[in-house]
Design a protein around this motif. Structure first.
Motif, PDB file in Angstrom:
ATOM      1  N   GLU A  40       0.832  -1.213   0.000  1.00 37.25           N
ATOM      2  CA  GLU A  40       0.000   0.000   0.000  1.00 37.25           C
ATOM      3  C   GLU A  40       0.867   1.263   0.000  1.00 37.25           C
ATOM      4  N   LEU A  41       1.955   1.268   0.768  1.00 34.76           N
ATOM      5  CA  LEU A  41       2.840   2.435   0.773  1.00 34.76           C
ATOM      6  C   LEU A  41       3.455   2.655  -0.608  1.00 34.76           C
ATOM      7  N   SER A  54      -7.380  10.931  -6.525  1.00 30.55           N
ATOM      8  CA  SER A  54      -8.732  10.508  -6.140  1.00 30.55           C
ATOM      9  C   SER A  54      -8.730   9.163  -5.422  1.00 30.55           C
ATOM     10  N   GLY A  55      -7.749   8.320  -5.695  1.00 31.80           N
ATOM     11  CA  GLY A  55      -7.676   7.022  -5.042  1.00 31.80           C
ATOM     12  C   GLY A  55      -6.905   7.014  -3.738  1.00 31.80           C
ATOM     13  N   LEU A  56      -6.279   8.134  -3.412  1.00 33.99           N
ATOM     14  CA  LEU A  56      -5.462   8.177  -2.198  1.00 33.99           C
ATOM     15  C   LEU A  56      -6.230   7.878  -0.914  1.00 33.99           C
ATOM     16  N   PRO A  57      -7.413   8.457  -0.705  1.00 37.62           N
ATOM     17  CA  PRO A  57      -8.104   8.156   0.557  1.00 37.62           C
ATOM     18  C   PRO A  57      -8.310   6.657   0.783  1.00 37.62           C
ATOM     19  N   PHE A  58      -8.707   5.945  -0.246  1.00 39.01           N
ATOM     20  CA  PHE A  58      -8.915   4.504  -0.119  1.00 39.01           C
ATOM     21  C   PHE A  58      -7.615   3.803   0.262  1.00 39.01           C
ATOM     22  N   HIS A  59      -6.541   4.106  -0.456  1.00 33.74           N
ATOM     23  CA  HIS A  59      -5.287   3.386  -0.232  1.00 33.74           C
ATOM     24  C   HIS A  59      -4.573   3.828   1.043  1.00 33.74           C
ATOM     25  N   VAL A  60      -4.758   5.064   1.446  1.00 32.99           N
ATOM     26  CA  VAL A  60      -4.217   5.504   2.738  1.00 32.99           C
ATOM     27  C   VAL A  60      -4.927   4.761   3.863  1.00 32.99           C
ATOM     28  N   THR A  61      -6.232   4.629   3.747  1.00 31.09           N
ATOM     29  CA  THR A  61      -6.989   3.873   4.751  1.00 31.09           C
ATOM     30  C   THR A  61      -6.529   2.424   4.797  1.00 31.09           C
ATOM     31  N   MET A  62      -6.307   1.827   3.631  1.00 24.56           N
ATOM     32  CA  MET A  62      -5.808   0.446   3.587  1.00 24.56           C
ATOM     33  C   MET A  62      -4.427   0.347   4.241  1.00 24.56           C
ATOM     34  N   ALA A  63      -3.563   1.314   3.952  1.00 21.46           N
ATOM     35  CA  ALA A  63      -2.216   1.306   4.544  1.00 21.46           C
ATOM     36  C   ALA A  63      -2.301   1.434   6.060  1.00 21.46           C
ATOM     37  N   LYS A  64      -3.141   2.340   6.518  1.00 18.05           N
ATOM     38  CA  LYS A  64      -3.288   2.539   7.964  1.00 18.05           C
ATOM     39  C   LYS A  64      -3.847   1.276   8.625  1.00 18.05           C
ATOM     40  N   THR A  65      -4.822   0.663   7.978  1.00 21.23           N
ATOM     41  CA  THR A  65      -5.399  -0.582   8.489  1.00 21.23           C
ATOM     42  C   THR A  65      -4.340  -1.672   8.627  1.00 21.23           C
ATOM     43  N   ASN A  66      -3.355  -1.628   7.738  1.00 20.86           N
ATOM     44  CA  ASN A  66      -2.279  -2.614   7.762  1.00 20.86           C
ATOM     45  C   ASN A  66      -1.061  -2.147   8.551  1.00 20.86           C
ATOM     46  N   GLU A  71       3.652   9.112   9.570  1.00 19.35           N
ATOM     47  CA  GLU A  71       4.980   9.460   9.061  1.00 19.35           C
ATOM     48  C   GLU A  71       5.354   8.590   7.862  1.00 19.35           C
ATOM     49  N   GLU A  72       4.944   7.320   7.876  1.00 18.99           N
ATOM     50  CA  GLU A  72       5.222   6.443   6.732  1.00 18.99           C
ATOM     51  C   GLU A  72       4.422   6.874   5.497  1.00 18.99           C
ATOM     52  N   ILE A  73       3.201   7.343   5.711  1.00 21.75           N
ATOM     53  CA  ILE A  73       2.390   7.859   4.599  1.00 21.75           C
ATOM     54  C   ILE A  73       3.097   9.066   3.977  1.00 21.75           C
ATOM     55  N   ILE A  74       3.548   9.987   4.822  1.00 19.34           N
ATOM     56  CA  ILE A  74       4.257  11.175   4.332  1.00 19.34           C
ATOM     57  C   ILE A  74       5.510  10.754   3.569  1.00 19.34           C
ATOM     58  N   SER A  75       6.280   9.844   4.115  1.00 16.62           N
ATOM     59  CA  SER A  75       7.503   9.379   3.460  1.00 16.62           C
ATOM     60  C   SER A  75       7.207   8.701   2.130  1.00 16.62           C
ATOM     61  N   ALA A  76       6.143   7.916   2.074  1.00 21.47           N
ATOM     62  CA  ALA A  76       5.776   7.249   0.827  1.00 21.47           C
ATOM     63  C   ALA A  76       5.470   8.278  -0.265  1.00 21.47           C
ATOM     64  N   ILE A  77       4.778   9.328   0.095  1.00 22.53           N
ATOM     65  CA  ILE A  77       4.460  10.381  -0.873  1.00 22.53           C
ATOM     66  C   ILE A  77       5.714  11.117  -1.313  1.00 22.53           C
ATOM     67  N   LEU A  78       6.558  11.453  -0.364  1.00 21.52           N
ATOM     68  CA  LEU A  78       7.733  12.273  -0.670  1.00 21.52           C
ATOM     69  C   LEU A  78       8.886  11.490  -1.290  1.00 21.52           C
ATOM     70  N   LEU A  92      -0.138  15.342  -0.442  1.00 22.78           N
ATOM     71  CA  LEU A  92      -0.049  15.359   1.027  1.00 22.78           C
ATOM     72  C   LEU A  92      -1.361  15.716   1.719  1.00 22.78           C
ATOM     73  N   PRO A  93      -2.018  16.838   1.372  1.00 23.65           N
ATOM     74  CA  PRO A  93      -3.252  17.150   2.104  1.00 23.65           C
ATOM     75  C   PRO A  93      -4.348  16.113   1.923  1.00 23.65           C
ATOM     76  N   VAL A  94      -4.451  15.549   0.735  1.00 24.42           N
ATOM     77  CA  VAL A  94      -5.470  14.527   0.467  1.00 24.42           C
ATOM     78  C   VAL A  94      -5.201  13.296   1.331  1.00 24.42           C
ATOM     79  N   ALA A  95      -3.961  12.863   1.323  1.00 26.21           N
ATOM     80  CA  ALA A  95      -3.592  11.653   2.071  1.00 26.21           C
ATOM     81  C   ALA A  95      -3.705  11.850   3.574  1.00 26.21           C
ATOM     82  N   LEU A  96      -3.241  12.966   4.058  1.00 28.23           N
ATOM     83  CA  LEU A  96      -3.261  13.186   5.504  1.00 28.23           C
ATOM     84  C   LEU A  96      -4.671  13.399   6.038  1.00 28.23           C
ATOM     85  N   GLU A  97      -5.521  14.032   5.240  1.00 27.12           N
ATOM     86  CA  GLU A  97      -6.924  14.162   5.652  1.00 27.12           C
ATOM     87  C   GLU A  97      -7.560  12.787   5.783  1.00 27.12           C
TER      88      GLU A  97
END
Length: 102
Positions: A40-41, A54-66, A71-78, A92-97
């Motif tokens: 997911e990352l 548009s798909g970030l919220p779904f996949h961020v939620t999946m990553a968090k669930t796993n 910080e890993e989400i931020i690193s994956a984006i950057l 970043l704002p889409v994913a972090l929200e």
């Protein structure tokens, strides 16, 4: 888990193609040797680099669930910053929200 509006329309308006697409996605997922969090990352990194926000919220939620941290989400984006430049920061704002909502 909620998918993007685009993906909802895809499923509704082209159900046979959507079904074939999802079958392929599931087969690729099964073939992956990455653990779910890492997969997911990596997917989030690709989405940020290709500006598929548009798909970030779904996949961020999946990553968090796993087990992914904020910080890993931020690193994956950057991680794509050196390769594609600052276009990744728009994710970043889409994913972090999405991360903070769950």
């Amino acid at each position: 888990m909620k998918v993007s509006k685009s993906f909802e329309v895809f499923a509704k308006e082209a159900p046979e193609v959507h079904s074939a697409w999802m079958e392929t996605v599931h087969k690729l997922d099964t073939a992956s040797k990455l653990d779910k969090k890492t997969e997911e990352l990596a997917y989030i990194a690709v989405m940020a680099a290709t500006r598929l926000e548009s798909g970030l919220p779904f996949h961020v939620t999946m990553a968090k669930t796993n087990g992914a941290t904020r910080e890993e989400i931020i690193s994956a984006i950057l991680v794509g910053l050196p390769a594609v430049g600052n276009t990744v920061i728009s994710a970043l704002p889409v994913a972090l929200e999405a991360y903070d909502k769950v």
